[in-house]
Write a protein that holds these residues in place. Structure first.
Motif, PDB file in Angstrom:
ATOM      1  N   MET A   1       0.879  -1.167  -0.080  1.00 34.90           N
ATOM      2  CA  MET A   1      -0.067  -0.048   0.127  1.00 34.90           C
ATOM      3  C   MET A   1       0.849   1.319  -0.151  1.00 34.90           C
ATOM      4  N   ILE A   2       1.888   1.271   0.819  1.00 38.93           N
ATOM      5  CA  ILE A   2       2.755   2.543   0.967  1.00 38.93           C
ATOM      6  C   ILE A   2       3.361   2.988  -0.536  1.00 38.93           C
ATOM      7  N   ALA A   3       3.793   1.759  -1.274  1.00 41.03           N
ATOM      8  CA  ALA A   3       4.235   1.671  -2.499  1.00 41.03           C
ATOM      9  C   ALA A   3       3.375   2.425  -3.526  1.00 41.03           C
ATOM     10  N   VAL A   4       2.102   2.314  -3.181  1.00 39.27           N
ATOM     11  CA  VAL A   4       0.903   3.018  -4.043  1.00 39.27           C
ATOM     12  C   VAL A   4       0.608   4.517  -3.757  1.00 39.27           C
ATOM     13  N   ILE A   5       0.855   4.859  -2.562  1.00 40.38           N
ATOM     14  CA  ILE A   5       0.643   6.148  -1.855  1.00 40.38           C
ATOM     15  C   ILE A   5       1.781   6.963  -2.230  1.00 40.38           C
ATOM     16  N   LEU A   6       3.006   6.435  -2.103  1.00 44.78           N
ATOM     17  CA  LEU A   6       4.239   7.449  -2.153  1.00 44.78           C
ATOM     18  C   LEU A   6       4.241   8.372  -3.383  1.00 44.78           C
ATOM     19  N   PRO A   7       3.756   7.963  -4.868  1.00 41.15           N
ATOM     20  CA  PRO A   7       3.683   8.763  -5.841  1.00 41.15           C
ATOM     21  C   PRO A   7       2.846   9.794  -5.997  1.00 41.15           C
ATOM     22  N   VAL A   8       2.033   9.685  -5.044  1.00 40.59           N
ATOM     23  CA  VAL A   8       0.706  10.756  -4.974  1.00 40.59           C
ATOM     24  C   VAL A   8       0.733  11.452  -3.542  1.00 40.59           C
ATOM     25  N   ARG A   9       1.766  11.358  -2.757  1.00 40.30           N
ATOM     26  CA  ARG A   9       1.777  11.771  -1.387  1.00 40.30           C
ATOM     27  C   ARG A   9       1.767  13.315  -1.325  1.00 40.30           C
ATOM     28  N   SER A  10       2.139  14.059  -2.423  1.00 41.61           N
ATOM     29  CA  SER A  10       2.369  15.426  -2.671  1.00 41.61           C
ATOM     30  C   SER A  10       0.734  16.026  -2.908  1.00 41.61           C
ATOM     31  N   LEU A  11       0.142  15.201  -3.592  1.00 40.00           N
ATOM     32  CA  LEU A  11      -1.287  15.600  -4.102  1.00 40.00           C
ATOM     33  C   LEU A  11      -2.231  15.331  -2.889  1.00 40.00           C
ATOM     34  N   LEU A  12      -2.156  14.280  -2.081  1.00 44.22           N
ATOM     35  CA  LEU A  12      -2.840  14.168  -0.845  1.00 44.22           C
ATOM     36  C   LEU A  12      -2.784  14.854   0.135  1.00 44.22           C
ATOM     37  N   ALA A  13      -1.244  15.393   0.176  1.00 50.80           N
ATOM     38  CA  ALA A  13      -0.991  16.427   1.120  1.00 50.80           C
ATOM     39  C   ALA A  13      -1.536  17.772   0.959  1.00 50.80           C
ATOM     40  N   ALA A  14      -1.754  18.144  -0.349  1.00 57.91           N
ATOM     41  CA  ALA A  14      -2.094  19.313  -0.814  1.00 57.91           C
ATOM     42  C   ALA A  14      -3.477  19.461  -0.546  1.00 57.91           C
ATOM     43  N   ILE A  15      -4.377  18.340  -0.919  1.00 55.42           N
ATOM     44  CA  ILE A  15      -5.980  18.326  -0.819  1.00 55.42           C
ATOM     45  C   ILE A  15      -6.217  18.316   0.713  1.00 55.42           C
ATOM     46  N   PHE A  16      -5.515  17.776   1.506  1.00 57.17           N
ATOM     47  CA  PHE A  16      -5.724  18.045   3.150  1.00 57.17           C
ATOM     48  C   PHE A  16      -5.784  19.151   3.710  1.00 57.17           C
ATOM     49  N   VAL A  17      -4.349  19.848   3.191  1.00 59.94           N
ATOM     50  CA  VAL A  17      -4.028  21.045   3.831  1.00 59.94           C
ATOM     51  C   VAL A  17      -5.285  22.368   3.254  1.00 59.94           C
ATOM     52  N   MET A  18      -5.499  21.963   1.955  1.00 59.14           N
ATOM     53  CA  MET A  18      -6.516  22.872   1.280  1.00 59.14           C
ATOM     54  C   MET A  18      -8.055  22.801   2.035  1.00 59.14           C
ATOM     55  N   MET A  19      -8.406  21.522   2.288  1.00 59.10           N
ATOM     56  CA  MET A  19      -9.581  21.488   2.734  1.00 59.10           C
ATOM     57  C   MET A  19      -9.795  21.796   4.195  1.00 59.10           C
ATOM     58  N   ALA A  20      -8.512  21.636   5.115  1.00 54.02           N
ATOM     59  CA  ALA A  20      -8.485  22.005   6.366  1.00 54.02           C
ATOM     60  C   ALA A  20      -8.816  23.673   6.224  1.00 54.02           C
ATOM     61  N   GLY A  21      -8.408  24.336   5.215  1.00 54.91           N
ATOM     62  CA  GLY A  21      -8.400  25.793   5.196  1.00 54.91           C
ATOM     63  C   GLY A  21      -9.868  26.262   4.544  1.00 54.91           C
ATOM     64  N   ALA A  22     -10.218  25.445   3.529  1.00 57.60           N
ATOM     65  CA  ALA A  22     -11.533  25.740   2.950  1.00 57.60           C
ATOM     66  C   ALA A  22     -12.593  25.336   3.416  1.00 57.60           C
ATOM     67  N   GLY A  23     -12.403  24.045   4.091  1.00 57.40           N
ATOM     68  CA  GLY A  23     -13.749  23.240   4.383  1.00 57.40           C
ATOM     69  C   GLY A  23     -14.536  23.770   5.494  1.00 57.40           C
ATOM     70  N   PHE A  24     -14.288  24.577   6.234  1.00 61.26           N
ATOM     71  CA  PHE A  24     -15.096  25.286   7.337  1.00 61.26           C
ATOM     72  C   PHE A  24     -15.598  26.702   6.888  1.00 61.26           C
ATOM     73  N   LEU A  25     -15.360  27.126   5.891  1.00 61.89           N
ATOM     74  CA  LEU A  25     -15.735  28.463   5.262  1.00 61.89           C
ATOM     75  C   LEU A  25     -17.159  28.691   5.118  1.00 61.89           C
ATOM     76  N   SER A  26     -17.901  27.441   4.715  1.00 60.78           N
ATOM     77  CA  SER A  26     -19.618  27.424   4.589  1.00 60.78           C
ATOM     78  C   SER A  26     -20.006  27.831   5.990  1.00 60.78           C
ATOM     79  N   THR A  27     -19.410  27.081   7.109  1.00 57.15           N
ATOM     80  CA  THR A  27     -20.018  27.145   8.559  1.00 57.15           C
ATOM     81  C   THR A  27     -19.536  28.567   8.942  1.00 57.15           C
TER      82      THR A  27
END
Length: 411
Positions: A1-27
């Motif tokens: 599983m780690i071998a599958v995730i490593l090539p896309v870890r930067s994309l997953l990190a980006a969406i996590f950080v962005m949603m942490a900032g943008a995900g609560f704006l509606s509230t």
């Protein structure tokens, strides 16, 4: 599983950080508008603007990505979203904020298209399920944790917007520094709505009604929470609990639908959503409120992927990805209408009107689903495809479905 995730870890990190900032704006935006004296209908229209932006972005942002490439498009969308977020802290006017929410929705859709098409390019058929699961973990965990930033605004009202802008801006870094080659954009073709509805009336209706009730919830749940007496901190806890409930219960309900007539699970899900919504309309408090919120999230978040799975059961394999793409748009249109309808009910019925509206929407689908049980035959269990959790983001997400046709990853 780690071998599958490593090539896309930067994309997953980006969406996590962005949603942490943008995900609560509606509230946050709903709370600020109410505190500024805006009526429920105005708040609902501002919330609807965001979902209208998502629809527009899902349809148009792909041209920007093709024109300048994934990394530049991602950076542009995130930069504009960050600037928009700071603008809320400078001026508060419902018309301006509605325009900003429209821009926000278009930018978020553009980010999703960049990330989802990139993830699809990096995933072969065997890896899609794992990558999709981790993508959804990053998306929803970021959104859930972001709700806690609401608590930062008690001393200085601008701080939550500033923190959101900082997090959104930081999301650019892992994408801009990635060494992975950006892919060409691959679109999921559309399926004629008439063909889709003829194949699965319940799947189409389920996606649209789910959009209605979740759009209403995201747009106005914070107003409901404040009007029943919750503090800002408790409101953040309530929103986080609902999102975590949605993450926790989707898979068990999906597996249940693989074993039995999926229509019965969908109907049961809407029936239980109706019951839980009626209980929430009675304005409970304390542990009961959180328990009901967890149950509401678990049930309502599962309804969209269940509807997609049911539609796919009744389509040819070659049509399934295009159907999933079309159902995302149907969901998004419902989400744009939901806050307006719920705001109208809340205007007359008070805070509990939000969940009265949601209960009514669930009741409509429940009645329609019961009719479909009589009007059509069940798909045999062995002919049902395996349930797959899918995000309600853009049509591009459909390409991440493990059932999607194989493609060259060009690794």
């Amino acid at each position: 599983m780690i071998a599958v995730i490593l090539p896309v870890r930067s994309l997953l990190a980006a969406i996590f950080v962005m949603m942490a900032g943008a995900g609560f704006l509606s509230t946050l935006i709903g709370l600020r508008l109410e505190r500024g004296g805006s009526g429920t209908m105005v708040i609902g229209l501002v919330a609807a603007s965001y979902f209208a932006g998502l629809v527009a972005g899902a349809l148009r942002a792909g041209k920007v990505v093709r024109s300048v490439g994934h990394i530049r498009a991602f950076a542009a969308f995130v930069a504009l979203l960050s600037a928009s977020t700071l603008t809320y802290a400078l001026f508060q006017h419902p018309a301006l904020w509605a325009a900003l929410r429209l821009v926000d929705g278009m930018c978020v859709a553009g980010v999703f298209i960049c990330v989802e098409s990139w993830l699809n390019e990096r995933a072969d058929a065997a890896a899609r399920g794992t990558i999709l699961a981790w993508y959804m973990v990053a998306l929803y965990s970021g959104q859930a944790l972001g709700q806690l930033i609401l608590r930062s605004g008690t001393s200085a009202p601008q701080i939550p917007f500033e923190l959101a802008s900082i997090l959104i801006s930081l999301a650019i870094i892992p994408v801009c520094l990635t060494r992975a080659a950006a892919p060409p954009l691959e679109d999921a073709a559309s399926l004629p709505l008439k063909r889709l509805f003829e194949a699965s009336p319940l799947g189409v209706a389920g996606a649209g009604i789910t959009g209605l009730l979740l759009g209403a919830f995201y747009g106005l749940a914070a107003i409901y929470a404040r009007r029943i007496g919750l503090s800002l901190s408790d409101t953040a806890t309530f929103m986080t609990t609902v999102i975590l409930g949605g993450v926790a219960l989707q898979w068990p309900l999906g597996r249940l639908s693989d074993r039995y007539d999926r229509r019965q699970v969908i109907i049961g899900g809407f029936a239980l959503t109706l019951v839980v919504s009626i209980a929430l309309a009675l304005e409970p408090d304390g542990a009961l409120l959180l328990a009901l919120g967890f149950a509401f999230g678990g049930l309502s978040f599962a309804l969209y992927p269940l509807s997609v799975a049911h539609a796919n059961d009744r389509l040819a394999p070659s049509e399934r990805v295009t159907a999933s793409a079309q159902l995302v748009l149907i969901y998004s249109v419902g989400a744009a209408l939901g806050p307006v309808g719920a705001a109208a009910v809340m205007t007359g019925a008070g805070a509990g009107g939000l969940f009265i509206f949601i209960a009514l929407a669930a009741g409509v689908l429940l009645g329609f689903g019961l009719w479909r049980l009589v009007a059509s035959e069940a798909v045999p269990g062995e002919a049902q495809q395996d349930f797959q959790i899918l995000p309600r983001t853009t049509p591009t997400a459909a390409l991440l479905d493990p059932a999607a046709p194989p493609h060259d990853t060009n690794r």
